[in-house]
Design an enzyme around this catalytic site. Sequence first.
Site, short mmCIF file in Angstrom:
data_model
loop_
_atom_site.label_atom_id
_atom_site.label_comp_id
_atom_site.label_asym_id
_atom_site.label_seq_id
_atom_site.Cartn_x
_atom_site.Cartn_y
_atom_site.Cartn_z
N GLY A 48 0.77 -1.17 0.18
CA GLY A 48 0.05 -0.03 -0.01
C GLY A 48 0.90 1.37 0.24
N LYS A 100 4.33 12.42 -2.31
CA LYS A 100 5.19 11.23 -1.75
C LYS A 100 5.98 11.75 -0.69
CE LYS A 100 8.38 7.88 -3.36
NZ LYS A 100 9.34 7.37 -4.60
N ARG A 134 -1.82 0.12 -9.97
CA ARG A 134 -0.76 -0.71 -10.15
C ARG A 134 -1.18 -2.24 -10.26
NH1 ARG A 134 3.66 1.82 -6.75
NH2 ARG A 134 2.86 3.98 -6.12
N ARG A 173 3.93 5.83 2.32
CA ARG A 173 4.34 7.44 2.31
C ARG A 173 3.61 8.44 1.58
NH1 ARG A 173 10.51 7.22 0.92
NH2 ARG A 173 10.51 5.86 -1.02
N GLY A 179 7.26 7.25 6.99
CA GLY A 179 6.37 7.84 5.98
C GLY A 179 6.76 9.10 5.22
N ASP A 226 7.55 4.95 -9.85
CA ASP A 226 8.27 4.80 -8.61
C ASP A 226 9.99 4.78 -8.82
OD1 ASP A 226 6.28 4.64 -6.58
OD2 ASP A 226 6.16 2.53 -6.94
N ASP A 233 4.23 -4.46 -7.40
CA ASP A 233 3.34 -3.13 -6.66
C ASP A 233 4.34 -1.80 -7.42
OD1 ASP A 233 5.77 -4.05 -5.37
OD2 ASP A 233 5.61 -2.15 -4.22
N ASN A 234 4.98 -2.24 -8.44
CA ASN A 234 5.63 -0.69 -9.04
C ASN A 234 5.52 -0.82 -10.38
OD1 ASN A 234 6.93 -0.21 -6.45
ND2 ASN A 234 8.74 -1.08 -6.87
#
EC number: 2.7.7.-
Length: 521
Positions: A109, A131, A201, A112, A144, A280, A270-271
């Site tokens: 998830g 971000k 993603r 940050r 974070g 990312d 996830d990227n």
Amino acid sequence: MSFSRSEAAPAAPLPDLAATLAALRDDAFQQLGAAFVTRLPAAPLPAPYVVGFSDDAARMLGLEPALRDAPGFAELFCGNPTRDWPQASLPYASVYSGHQFGVWAGQLGDGRALTIGELAHDGRRYELQLKGAGRTPYSRMGDGRAVLRSSIREFLCSEAMHHLGIPTTRALAVIGSDQPVVREEIETSAVVTRVAQSFVRFGHFEHFFANDRPEQLRALADHVIERFYPACRDADDPYLALLAEATRRTAELVAQWQAVGFCHGVMNTDNMSILGLTIDYGPFGFIDAFDAKHVCNHSDTQGRYAYRMQPRIAHWNCFCLAQALLPLIGLHRDAPSEDARAERAVEDAHAVLGRFPEQFGPALERAIRAKLGLALEREGDAALANQLLEIMDASHADFTLTFRHLARVSKHDARGDAPVRDLFIDRDAFDRWANLYRARLSEEARDDASRAAAMNRVNPKYVLRNHLAETAIRRAKEKDFSEVERLAAVLRRPFDEQPEHDAYAALPPDWASTLEVSCSS
């Protein structure tokens, strides 16, 4: 009216920040519900200041570049005002899962990053994400925060990739603070304002598949199709069509990476963007001395995400996406049983995934042919290109400069060879290859000047080399942000000669070889 040298023209009024804030609206993704997002304010960032700003990204959003000088700009784009927003308008972090370094990592998830809303301009809608805005329910052990170092790198590479013509998220601004954070050493905090039409993603789909939540999985797929792949709605199987489009875009994206020597560094699922964007920016790098086995991420001890591995990993990641979409594929067709539907879904997904090599391969071949200045297609072109890469690898010739200087090679004789030849340790090997190249150029109708001009439109002179980013970062740590602005300006014109900036195109200094980037940020 005119003004003398001693008179200053009245300053134009600064844009109204309140109007920008009012234009922000909840995006469609958060409307999917609480299973997808968690709303919360950003963590306070003390005494924020502007480190970098993209006029170009601002115009894309319909914002005035002068916005950066408006009172409260740094406060807004580090998220400080969100503490006073009503609950229903708070930013959100989204949940997703994924495979990291080939291993299922479970729930991940936005650890940050907070999405503050979207802006609409010229018929397109863009999500804005902060971000480094503080801890979220998905931060795990993290604090974070993003650090100044990594934030400047992301800002600069977002600009560089966009102007190279490679699909990417954008960066509107970097906001810094003197707030300390602990990484491998004490660093300072920063927030990047990231911009994209969507931050969905592969891992979002994996999350709902792994947790056996078919309704949410379908809602997510419908959202992506409705917003970004409307042509899929009319397909016989919209979800299979979604997989096909995402796979094609991914194949073409990685071909573009390979063509400029870009290494992502952390190609976890996830990227991976469902829209085929580069997303990312962490331990990325543009290759200097060419090495097909080059690993840009110091944390990647097994070389999983090496330059030569990127196409294979992208293909593997598409298999992960396909697995997540399997419960949806075939739902629009009649099937005698659920088992029959599932079996057919696997067959159809495999057929789509089987097209990845034939999408990636020709895309890379087209790019390399253009980089070599070959307008015509000949059977031996791929072998000629591979031979060049082999001798570049053996000599560790600079990737960017080799292709840029090839434009000086003449089809008639070797008088223009010296700039590129000097990049090779084994110059005899280069001479042998150059003779083959000249013979191939003799089949082209274009003269040397026309070919060189075409090559210089696809072979950049300037890329974001690590040592250039490091120099800008070191100065920024001393509160001198001029090098961030200067370098960003150079990278916005990567194909232009810009002779006044030749130093940015030079071979890296010796100290650059000691630089390492990792997942530490």
